[in-house]
Each structure stands twice: as C-alpha cells, then as structure tokens.
Design a protein around this motif. Structure first.
Motif, PDB file in Angstrom:
ATOM      1  N   ARG A  17       9.210   7.260  -0.948  1.00 48.23           N
ATOM      2  CA  ARG A  17       9.364   7.210  -2.349  1.00 48.23           C
ATOM      3  C   ARG A  17       7.981   6.723  -3.049  1.00 48.23           C
ATOM      4  O   ARG A  17       7.273   5.902  -2.053  1.00 48.23           O
ATOM      5  N   ASN A  73       1.174  -8.143   5.424  1.00 54.04           N
ATOM      6  CA  ASN A  73       1.476  -7.627   4.389  1.00 54.04           C
ATOM      7  C   ASN A  73       3.013  -8.100   3.882  1.00 54.04           C
ATOM      8  O   ASN A  73       3.815  -7.748   4.371  1.00 54.04           O
ATOM      9  N   ALA A  76       7.376  -7.873  -0.984  1.00 54.81           N
ATOM     10  CA  ALA A  76       7.746  -8.670  -2.104  1.00 54.81           C
ATOM     11  C   ALA A  76       8.007 -10.256  -1.801  1.00 54.81           C
ATOM     12  O   ALA A  76       7.957 -11.082  -2.869  1.00 54.81           O
ATOM     13  N   HIS A  79       5.615 -12.790  -3.603  1.00 50.98           N
ATOM     14  CA  HIS A  79       5.540 -13.261  -4.570  1.00 50.98           C
ATOM     15  C   HIS A  79       6.873 -14.434  -5.024  1.00 50.98           C
ATOM     16  O   HIS A  79       6.906 -14.844  -5.747  1.00 50.98           O
ATOM     17  N   HIS A  99      -2.500  -5.839   0.568  1.00 48.13           N
ATOM     18  CA  HIS A  99      -1.552  -5.092  -0.244  1.00 48.13           C
ATOM     19  C   HIS A  99      -1.999  -3.552  -0.113  1.00 48.13           C
ATOM     20  O   HIS A  99      -3.265  -3.692  -0.652  1.00 48.13           O
ATOM     21  N   ILE A 100      -1.208  -2.914  -0.324  1.00 51.29           N
ATOM     22  CA  ILE A 100      -1.548  -1.421  -0.188  1.00 51.29           C
ATOM     23  C   ILE A 100      -1.932  -0.896  -1.759  1.00 51.29           C
ATOM     24  O   ILE A 100      -2.851  -0.377  -2.040  1.00 51.29           O
ATOM     25  N   SER A 101      -1.305  -1.403  -2.871  1.00 52.61           N
ATOM     26  CA  SER A 101      -1.429  -0.994  -4.067  1.00 52.61           C
ATOM     27  C   SER A 101      -2.173  -2.399  -4.676  1.00 52.61           C
ATOM     28  O   SER A 101      -2.505  -3.201  -4.233  1.00 52.61           O
ATOM     29  N   ARG A 110       4.076  -9.831  -9.876  1.00 54.69           N
ATOM     30  CA  ARG A 110       3.385  -9.690  -8.775  1.00 54.69           C
ATOM     31  C   ARG A 110       2.165 -10.271  -8.881  1.00 54.69           C
ATOM     32  O   ARG A 110       1.234 -10.250  -7.920  1.00 54.69           O
TER      33      ARG A 110
HETATM   34  O1  CA2 Z   1       1.102  -3.139  -2.495  1.00 51.36           O
HETATM   35  C1  CA2 Z   1       1.805  -3.774  -1.583  1.00 51.36           C
HETATM   36  O2  CA2 Z   1       1.417  -3.425  -0.402  1.00 51.36           O
HETATM   37  C2  CA2 Z   1       2.960  -4.546  -1.723  1.00 51.36           C
HETATM   38  O3  CA2 Z   1       3.131  -5.828  -1.039  1.00 51.36           O
HETATM   39  C3  CA2 Z   1       4.196  -3.637  -1.343  1.00 51.36           C
HETATM   40  C4  CA2 Z   1       5.514  -4.365  -1.697  1.00 51.36           C
HETATM   41  C5  CA2 Z   1       5.612  -4.849  -3.118  1.00 51.36           C
HETATM   42  O4  CA2 Z   1       6.702  -5.519  -3.297  1.00 51.36           O
HETATM   43  C6  CA2 Z   1       4.206  -5.984  -3.330  1.00 51.36           C
HETATM   44  O5  CA2 Z   1       4.327  -6.275  -4.670  1.00 51.36           O
HETATM   45  C7  CA2 Z   1       3.011  -5.198  -3.213  1.00 51.36           C
HETATM   46  C8  CA2 Z   1       6.569  -3.311  -1.640  1.00 51.36           C
HETATM   47  C9  CA2 Z   1       6.744  -2.764  -0.507  1.00 51.36           C
HETATM   48  C10 CA2 Z   1       6.863  -1.048  -0.243  1.00 51.36           C
HETATM   49  O6  CA2 Z   1       7.815  -0.563  -0.872  1.00 51.36           O
HETATM   50  C11 CA2 Z   1       8.143   0.525  -1.159  1.00 51.36           C
HETATM   51  C12 CA2 Z   1       9.087   1.154  -2.245  1.00 51.36           C
HETATM   52  C13 CA2 Z   1       9.224   2.294  -2.337  1.00 51.36           C
HETATM   53  C14 CA2 Z   1       9.024   3.340  -1.436  1.00 51.36           C
HETATM   54  C15 CA2 Z   1       8.281   2.710  -0.380  1.00 51.36           C
HETATM   55  C16 CA2 Z   1       7.944   1.469  -0.132  1.00 51.36           C
END
Ligand code: CA2
Length: 142
Positions: A17, A73, A76, A79, A99-101, A110
């Motif tokens: 997703r 990584n 969540a 944070h 972080h990927i994003s 975040r």
């Molecule tokens: O950008 C990143 O790598 C994060 O560490 C990803 C986390 C997020 O909570 C951080 O703020 C930033 C989320 C992990 C992946 O979540 C998914 C959600 C929906 C579909 C696939 C992965």
C-alpha cells in the motif's frame, strides 16, 4: 566488514500500500537489493525485521562484538523510541539511520527522531537506494 540491516514496524508491507510514499518495490525486493550490493562490495550482511520495539532492541544488543556497522530504519519507532536510541548508544556500533520517504516534508509527528543523535548519518527520501548509500557510508567510515 559485517553489516546488520534492521527494519522496524510495517516495513515488511512495502509495495502493498501507499506506493506514492514508499514506492512499488516489496520488502523482498529490498532484501535482494541489499544482498546484491553486499556481494558487489564484498561485505557480509544480515537483514532483519520486526514489528516489536523490544525485538529491535534485542537485535541491536546481539550485534555487540559481532557487527561492524548497523543500517536501521526504525519505522514509526524513529519518532517515539528512547529504548532504541539507548540500545544504539549502548553498543557503540557505527549506525546509519535510513528513511525511504522524505520525512522532513511529512507530518509534524515525523519531524522528531530519537535515534538520530546516536547515528553517524541520516539518509532520507532516496527510496530503497538509501539503504545502499548507508552501507557505503559505513564501509567508507572504517
Ligand atoms: O520513510 C520511512 O522509511 C519511514 O521510516 C517509514 C515508516 C514511517 O512510520 C516513518 O515515519 C518513515 C513506515 C513504515 C512503512 O509503512 C508502510 C505503510 C503502508 C504500506 C507499506 C509500508
């Protein structure tokens, strides 16, 4: 050179997703990418993932005396988790936060990273390639 790559909660759901945020590649694609790069640069890599904070702390502690670098990584838990920060400080292993994003351009909640202060570098917003850059940083840091 032995590198431990740790992924936190929900990263096993990559590609399923939110492709606009995290891309279309799956967690398996990520593992393959990391393993191929490790082969190319002749380093040993171990890749682990958990949705549980205490498991992530255990993984960091188990790396003590065994691993030369950590790419993490924390998802969540980035944070929220002082426990993961403390574990990285406790083992004293050079660690890169990935972080990927591009977390800097996302929600206010975040913008805090507890682990950052214990890391030698942070890579954000480069997609899965950020893990490769993090590995190279650790290799060049030796
Ligand atoms: O950008 C990143 O790598 C994060 O560490 C990803 C986390 C997020 O909570 C951080 O703020 C930033 C989320 C992990 C992946 O979540 C998914 C959600 C929906 C579909 C696939 C992965």
């Amino acid at each position: 050179m032995k590198i431990l790559v740790i992924n936190g909660p929900n990263l096993n759901m990559l590609g399923i997703r939110e492709p606009a945020v995290y891309g279309r590649q799956t967690y398996e694609d990520l593992c393959n990418l990391i393993e191929e790069h490790a082969k190319a640069v002749n380093c040993e890599v171990s890749i682990r993932q958990s949705n549980h904070e205490g498991d992530l702390v255990d993984m960091i502690q188990e790396a003590y005396g065994k691993m030369d670098g950590i790419v993490i990584n924390p998802g969540a838990y980035t944070h929220t988790s002082v426990a993961i920060l403390d574990a990285v400080k406790a083992v004293g292993i050079p660690t890169v936060e990935v972080h990927i994003s591009d977390v800097a351009s996302r929600e206010d909640f975040r913008q805090i990273s507890y682990i950052r202060q214990a890391c030698i570098a942070t890579i954000t917003g480069q997609g899965l390639n950020g893990y490769i850059r993090a590995m190279d940083l650790l290799i060049n840091n030796r």
